[in-house]
Design a protein around this motif. Sequence first.
Motif, PDB file in Angstrom:
ATOM      1  N   ALA B 322     -10.091  -9.166 -48.633  1.00 40.28           N
ATOM      2  CA  ALA B 322     -11.528  -8.874 -48.664  1.00 40.28           C
ATOM      3  C   ALA B 322     -11.926  -8.128 -47.385  1.00 40.28           C
ATOM      4  N   TYR B 323     -11.373  -8.600 -46.279  1.00 34.97           N
ATOM      5  CA  TYR B 323     -11.665  -7.970 -44.995  1.00 34.97           C
ATOM      6  C   TYR B 323     -11.159  -6.521 -44.966  1.00 34.97           C
ATOM      7  N   GLN B 324      -9.972  -6.312 -45.514  1.00 37.43           N
ATOM      8  CA  GLN B 324      -9.420  -4.953 -45.545  1.00 37.43           C
ATOM      9  C   GLN B 324     -10.287  -4.027 -46.405  1.00 37.43           C
ATOM     10  N   ILE B 325     -10.740  -4.555 -47.541  1.00 30.44           N
ATOM     11  CA  ILE B 325     -11.575  -3.744 -48.429  1.00 30.44           C
ATOM     12  C   ILE B 325     -12.877  -3.369 -47.715  1.00 30.44           C
ATOM     13  N   ARG B 326     -13.468  -4.365 -47.055  1.00 34.86           N
ATOM     14  CA  ARG B 326     -14.719  -4.086 -46.360  1.00 34.86           C
ATOM     15  C   ARG B 326     -14.515  -3.031 -45.276  1.00 34.86           C
ATOM     16  N   ARG B 327     -13.424  -3.174 -44.512  1.00 36.81           N
ATOM     17  CA  ARG B 327     -13.189  -2.187 -43.448  1.00 36.81           C
ATOM     18  C   ARG B 327     -12.915  -0.806 -44.020  1.00 36.81           C
ATOM     19  N   PHE B 328     -12.202  -0.781 -45.140  1.00 35.24           N
ATOM     20  CA  PHE B 328     -11.918   0.510 -45.786  1.00 35.24           C
ATOM     21  C   PHE B 328     -13.228   1.164 -46.209  1.00 35.24           C
ATOM     22  N   ALA B 517     -15.429 -12.800 -44.636  1.00 34.78           N
ATOM     23  CA  ALA B 517     -14.781 -11.518 -44.353  1.00 34.78           C
ATOM     24  C   ALA B 517     -15.797 -10.393 -44.217  1.00 34.78           C
ATOM     25  N   GLY B 518     -17.087 -10.730 -44.311  1.00 38.09           N
ATOM     26  CA  GLY B 518     -18.116  -9.737 -44.071  1.00 38.09           C
ATOM     27  C   GLY B 518     -18.641  -9.057 -45.314  1.00 38.09           C
ATOM     28  N   ILE B 519     -18.347  -9.584 -46.475  1.00 34.48           N
ATOM     29  CA  ILE B 519     -18.884  -9.004 -47.707  1.00 34.48           C
ATOM     30  C   ILE B 519     -20.023  -9.886 -48.197  1.00 34.48           C
ATOM     31  N   GLU B 641      -3.378  -8.111 -37.508  1.00 31.76           N
ATOM     32  CA  GLU B 641      -3.979  -8.817 -38.644  1.00 31.76           C
ATOM     33  C   GLU B 641      -5.247  -9.536 -38.190  1.00 31.76           C
ATOM     34  N   TRP B 642      -6.210  -9.531 -39.079  1.00 28.82           N
ATOM     35  CA  TRP B 642      -7.430 -10.292 -38.811  1.00 28.82           C
ATOM     36  C   TRP B 642      -7.138 -11.776 -39.001  1.00 28.82           C
ATOM     37  N   ASP B 643      -7.619 -12.596 -38.088  1.00 26.44           N
ATOM     38  CA  ASP B 643      -7.449 -14.039 -38.233  1.00 26.44           C
ATOM     39  C   ASP B 643      -8.789 -14.635 -38.650  1.00 26.44           C
ATOM     40  N   PRO B 644      -8.893 -15.109 -39.881  1.00 26.55           N
ATOM     41  CA  PRO B 644     -10.195 -15.604 -40.350  1.00 26.55           C
ATOM     42  C   PRO B 644     -10.650 -16.882 -39.668  1.00 26.55           C
TER      43      PRO B 644
END
Lengths: 430, 778
Positions: B322-328, B517-519, B641-644
Amino acid sequence: MTQTFYLLRNQAVPDIDRIEVYEANQGYQALRKALKEYEPKALVEMVKASGLRGRGGAGFPTGMKWSFLPDDGRPRYLVVNSDEAEPGTFKDRELIEKNPHLLIEGMIISSYATGAREAYIYCRGEFLFGSEQLKRAVAEAYQRGYLGENILDSGFSLDIKVYRGAGAYICGEESALLESLEGKRGNPRLKPPFPAVAGLYGMPTVVNNVETICNLPPLVENGPEWYRSMGTEKSPGLKIMSVSGHVNRPGNYEIPLATPLRALIEEYAGGVKGGRQVKAVIPGGSSVPVMTKDQLDTPLDYESILAAGSMLGSGGCIVIDDQTCMVAVSARLLKFYREESCGKCTPCREGTFWMTDVLERMEAGEGTPHDLDLIRDMADNIAGKCFCPLGDAALGVVVSAMKYFPDEFEAHVTEHTCPMGARLYDTVNH
Amino acid sequence: MIRLTIDDREITVPEGTMVVDAAQELGIDVPIYCYHQALGPLGACRICLVQVEKMPKLVTACTTAVQEGMVVHTRGSAVDKGRQGVLEFLLINHPLDCPVCDKGGECFLQDYTFQYGSAAGRYDEPKIHKLKDAAINEFIIIDQERCVLCQRCVRFMGEYVGEEQLLLEGRGVETVVSTVSHQPMDSQFSGNVIDLCPVGALLSIPYRYKARPWNLERAESVCPHCPVACTTSVTSREGHVIRVEGRPIPGHDWGWLCDRGRFGYDFGYVEDRLLNAWLDGEITSAAESTRTIGSWLNDTLEQHGGDSVAFLVGGQQTMEEAYQIRRFADEVVGTSKVAVSRSVKGYLPLGLNGTFEDLDRADTIVYLGQDPYDAVPVVHLKVRDRYRDNPGLKVIGIGAYDLTRSTVPGDAFVLEPGEEAAFLAYTLAKVAASNPIIARLGEELGDFSPTFKGAKSEQEVETLGRQLLESEHLVLLWDGKDPHMESVLLALRGLREDVTAVLPTFGPANWRGFERAGIAVDYDRLEAFVEEAIQGKIHLLFSIGADLLRDYPDRERAKAALAAIDRVVSVGLFFPEQRELYHAVIPGAGWSEVDGTYTNMEGRMQVAKATVQPPGQSRPVRTYLGSWAHALKKSFVLEPEWDPFDHNAGDLIAKDALPEVQSVPKPARPAMKDGALRLVGTALVMEGGMPSEILQPRIPKYPGRISLADASRLGIGEPGGELGLRGQQGMISVMVAVDERIPQGVLVLPYGVVGSPLNQLGDGAVVEAVSLEEVSLR
């Protein structure tokens, strides 16, 4: 020989099972006396003073058992254990079949004493006639106002329900009985808590044997001193002994405790059949160790029998003559326990099964000397390691028989045949 | 506290602790079969014999409570002999068929025999024969010969779950475990008996003869199927997941699973699993699809700008994805249009979110709109566990039908559909009208008064109001349907002095994780996306792990939205519904194929390890994101890697401030024609999730449920029948059966039933029964 009759006093009166006949023979007088003259606590004290001990087998003081009930306002139950299934024991059966009102009268007095407002009779599954007798007698007692609301204007009320089991020896164990009475599988419960604290439906419950409760009417009539005038200090009073086996007059005999075993066999039961000799006696039902002919002078009271290496138990006295094979006796009795093990705990379930097989094989002449050690070791692995007393009970006869008659067991495995020429029913299981 | 000595080591434990547990605390292993902490002592197997000084006989450690000054020896010649004897007895009638037993290698009968048993057997008699390889339901076989009669399975079902489906039959050495009335077990918790069985008597049919333990790899994971996210252990062999087991967390979780979670692991291997990329209905290569989608993205960005690209995410991804998608979306595409595909409109502020520990302490548990048994089965077990500990537990069901069930008895308030929030605002006003928060809550209620199906007096409503305000530890399980409930829950929290904890029973399973994750997960975001799509403002959509047609409450509107977008790209494990609406469908990777973190309904983050490689051409999302960035000639660096995890808050997501209480509007009751039904949606864990062939026999044949009165009127008999339904937006057919908990005039239908899409008609819609011919002509 003079036989005293208190519990069995009216057995010969025709139609004593009818309430009007029972009443005409002083029936329900003790109840009237108890309700009129005694406070419940005084009755408990009287039972304590009499030294009456439970007649189901363990011999626990009845008055003490009653006094364990917590005084916490919860409903209490009296449950009468009429699941008499111990081989060799048939005293309760006679009491309920012939004179059911004696038990009912005793139950009303006991319930009054213990504060129970509801009482149950758990009747052995096979006692069809006995349970019918009880049901009929209970109905009669309701009609005459001995049961139901405000019994004899005393303000005391009691209901009695008769429940017939489904035919399982283990349900004679009080906690398995309660499980079964609740409609569950008859397996013993974990103790503590004991039934006095959490019994039927989790409520304080007294579980007493039929004979124990039948002692109440004569006890109320005659008082504790009378009771203590019989028997010994620690084993006062009367006991019904069921005598079976190789005797001339098998049957139930009411004796003062501490009567010698020899007197029971020779005077009451008419001696050994066919002029043969006593070889062994199982004095207290099939769960206790055997006694030998050298121990016939032992008085029949709890302490003396214990000192002689056995137990008075339920009073089922099985007399074994000198032409009987003790291996066959052991195998037959173990088979009973194998069939009756509830299956809950491992040593009893598997141990009685295995040991029966080995004994049957020995009796059939297929044993080996190694089998004797195996049986002893198996017994050691069962003894004291089971969930309830049934596993230990199963060992009583075989372990003592091996101790007293070692040659007989050895002969079976060395000669590969039964020296007594005994034949077992169907030798091997499968 | 009680102090005692075990094997010369002192320990202090609470009164009532069993010796076996005290020993365990010291790390001393006492063998057990029948004992289980969740089930309590039984004393049947006798393997846990220990010596206690001053006691004449050996005692069982599982039934002996600790006593002050007790001195226990867990080994020694007497103990060892006793255990050896018990093991010998257990083995005499055991078939000794370890080489063909699935339990071989992870069997306590083997382990203890190795440790305490004799090397040779002395048993020469014939063995008792019993039933072998007999199915007790679709998932479990029993081998009665291997059974040690520990009764764990029987007691778990009867006492713990409260669904009496197993029993002991026969007696003595012929005793066997069997099903009640010899009917298959149909409890949704049946699979737990496999984990509970200490020997090879109860085995999994799907796992049967699949592996030996030394072939296996086990990985810690969490269940992806519902918001409970039970802790699991995933077994794989040669790149295939072949088993899922419960993973107990000592002191925190028993490790129970429902059958959905235990047996629904085969979605990776079902026939429908996407293994290739598809462009415009044709299979294509991974490279071609990547190039094409990259060029679509490039073109769209050039022609319409970043905001013309949108991302719709579903519930299956990890937090990291989810975090990767948001950053993308932020960094590469430059769009703010990221929405989460959802079925319900409610939102639960994190500050109200309770944990499962609240269930363990609750004195009052309220179900709002949803029976947890259906949506979050293991939560039902947790409630049942609490009820066993505390029989005075008050359970209250508030919804369009009776939400309580016999395993946890409770009081049911059955209302008109969708009026739960208004009803609670009304109820609270009855007992605390003068309170400003309550006054605010009721500002727009007007003359609302609830209509009960089944009698409920004003007195009972007041009692409920007081219970809500005065209970010592209140837990509410909320279905998330009515967004106004949020204010009711906030008001309760504001009014009450004691703990008020809410557990959201709604999905998607990892929505809290997406939020972390920021979404933004609020429904308004999704609604805005659908609206903009319909208005033609979106030219390229990446639908990642989402299926708008299946999830969105209004199917027609979802169709219109997708149809209005120039290019729709789906990344997922399966084709989405109506794949012709999608221009590209590319195979994604999911649970057990990617490492990652999931957040459950408690707001608790839990790590699930990957155990297998994604099959075929399927790839994790990050691979696609990287390649699309590459097509744009932009850099997209995901390292480190992001650490949640927030290391101050532990594994629970840190709470934030609570919003203000808003007023609850008076619900509008739709006009009902004679014989019309209100359609009520419900979450059922067996429906609408990932497909499974193993679970096929358990998918309800009659997912719809109606009252007996309506069934008789509509000619639906036993065991059920098909019903045509017409609403304002169309027609569907539904398989329905009678459920006595449903009031007249209501039809309850799970979300996501294949072939009977509830969102075609709408949750809460007034529908009428029509002939099936009419539906098929549609």
